[in-house]
Design a protein around this motif. Structure first.
Motif, mmCIF file in Angstrom:
data_model
loop_
_atom_site.group_PDB
_atom_site.id
_atom_site.type_symbol
_atom_site.label_atom_id
_atom_site.label_comp_id
_atom_site.label_asym_id
_atom_site.label_seq_id
_atom_site.Cartn_x
_atom_site.Cartn_y
_atom_site.Cartn_z
ATOM 1 N N LYS A 120 0.834 -1.209 0.000
ATOM 2 C CA LYS A 120 0.000 0.000 0.000
ATOM 3 C C LYS A 120 0.865 1.255 0.000
ATOM 4 O O LYS A 120 0.550 2.241 -0.664
ATOM 5 N N ARG A 121 1.979 1.194 0.751
ATOM 6 C CA ARG A 121 2.900 2.342 0.798
ATOM 7 C C ARG A 121 3.501 2.604 -0.589
ATOM 8 O O ARG A 121 3.620 3.750 -1.017
ATOM 9 N N ILE A 122 3.862 1.537 -1.271
ATOM 10 C CA ILE A 122 4.454 1.675 -2.608
ATOM 11 C C ILE A 122 3.450 2.310 -3.568
ATOM 12 O O ILE A 122 3.787 3.223 -4.336
ATOM 13 N N LEU A 123 2.205 1.847 -3.535
ATOM 14 C CA LEU A 123 1.166 2.415 -4.391
ATOM 15 C C LEU A 123 0.948 3.891 -4.072
ATOM 16 O O LEU A 123 0.765 4.717 -4.975
ATOM 17 N N LYS A 124 0.989 4.218 -2.781
ATOM 18 C CA LYS A 124 0.810 5.604 -2.351
ATOM 19 C C LYS A 124 1.936 6.494 -2.868
ATOM 20 O O LYS A 124 1.696 7.609 -3.346
ATOM 21 N N VAL A 125 3.167 5.998 -2.782
ATOM 22 C CA VAL A 125 4.326 6.766 -3.246
ATOM 23 C C VAL A 125 4.244 6.982 -4.748
ATOM 24 O O VAL A 125 4.494 8.096 -5.245
ATOM 25 N N ARG A 126 3.930 5.934 -5.498
ATOM 26 C CA ARG A 126 3.830 6.061 -6.957
ATOM 27 C C ARG A 126 2.753 7.086 -7.333
ATOM 28 O O ARG A 126 2.941 7.892 -8.257
ATOM 29 N N GLY A 146 10.689 8.295 -13.613
ATOM 30 C CA GLY A 146 10.140 7.090 -14.234
ATOM 31 C C GLY A 146 10.947 5.847 -13.907
ATOM 32 O O GLY A 146 10.380 4.781 -13.649
ATOM 33 N N ILE A 147 12.269 5.973 -13.912
ATOM 34 C CA ILE A 147 13.137 4.831 -13.588
ATOM 35 C C ILE A 147 12.869 4.339 -12.164
ATOM 36 O O ILE A 147 12.731 3.135 -11.922
ATOM 37 N N LEU A 148 12.775 5.278 -11.227
ATOM 38 C CA LEU A 148 12.525 4.918 -9.829
ATOM 39 C C LEU A 148 11.134 4.300 -9.661
ATOM 40 O O LEU A 148 10.971 3.332 -8.901
ATOM 41 N N LEU A 149 10.153 4.844 -10.364
ATOM 42 C CA LEU A 149 8.794 4.307 -10.252
ATOM 43 C C LEU A 149 8.688 2.906 -10.842
ATOM 44 O O LEU A 149 7.951 2.056 -10.325
ATOM 45 N N ARG A 150 9.422 2.665 -11.932
ATOM 46 C CA ARG A 150 9.416 1.313 -12.514
ATOM 47 C C ARG A 150 10.033 0.304 -11.546
ATOM 48 O O ARG A 150 9.557 -0.828 -11.432
#
Length: 213
Positions: free
Chosen positions: A113-119, A193-197
């Motif tokens: 959930k944290r990852i989705l929130k950050v993205r 984009g690189i970090l989000l991927r």
């Protein structure tokens, strides 16, 4: 129970523990990677904030201030700058908060959930910057068309006395302006984009761990 049976039972117990150990190790590795990525997102946003602040400080002078007054944008520039910096500081705070929360996360589903929130936050941040650049650019163009003496000279006077800007000038400006927006979009696409991927890859790996559990 004889010695052989004892060894078999011991081996079964160890085998039962192996998947758990493996899953725990994978989680710790993904958690560490995700935390590192979020730290870099925070650092990059701070560096970007400082870069634009220093750039603005060096470009503000008597000539630029007089130009803003000439275009009737002096008060607008002050208000827009204050709002812009407040929003940038807010985004940096959210990035910092997400990073600190992830550091203390010890649950797979919570980390997902944290990852989705950050993205989602990073995407909002990129969209905000692009929209802000587009809106300010259009306002400056309209103000320049209305008040700039240099652009006033380009107006074509019609037979009825009305004045219009040449279509070629408008098209040239829009083409150059959209090109600059495209450069900004490409910059953010490459930078974040690189970090989000990588975060998305971590999310998929965490999802696999959840299914295994």
């Amino acid at each position: 129970m004889d010695e052989l049976e004892f060894l078999k039972e011991d081996w079964k117990r160890q085998e039962a523990d192996l998947p758990k150990v493996s899953i725990d190790s994978l989680y710790r590795m993904i958690h560490k990677r995700s935390s590192s990525i979020m730290k870099w997102i925070l650092y990059i946003s701070i560096i970007e904030f400082l870069f634009w602040t220093v750039l603005n400080a060096f470009t503000i002078n008597t000539k630029s201030l007089n130009s803003l007054k000439e275009l009737h944008l002096y008060e607008f520039e002050i208000v827009a700058t204050i709002i812009h910096y407040c929003l940038l500081i807010y985004f940096i705070y959210i990035f910092y908060k997400n990073y600190k929360e992830v550091q203390t996360t010890e649950n797979t589903s919570v980390l997902m959930k944290r990852i989705l929130k950050v993205r989602k936050t990073v995407n909002y941040y990129v969209i905000y910057n692009l929209v802000m650049a587009f809106v300010i650019g259009m306002i400056v163009f309209i103000a320049s068309a209305m008040y700039s003496p240099k652009i006033q000279k380009l107006y074509i006077v019609g037979e009825d006395g009305s004045t219009t800007l040449p279509l070629s000038f408008i098209i040239s400006f829009l083409a150059m302006f959209l090109f600059m927006i495209g450069i900004f979009w490409l910059f953010y696409k490459l930078l974040y984009g690189i970090l989000l991927r990588r975060l998305h890859r971590n999310y998929k790996e965490l999802n696999k761990l959840e299914l295994r559990n």
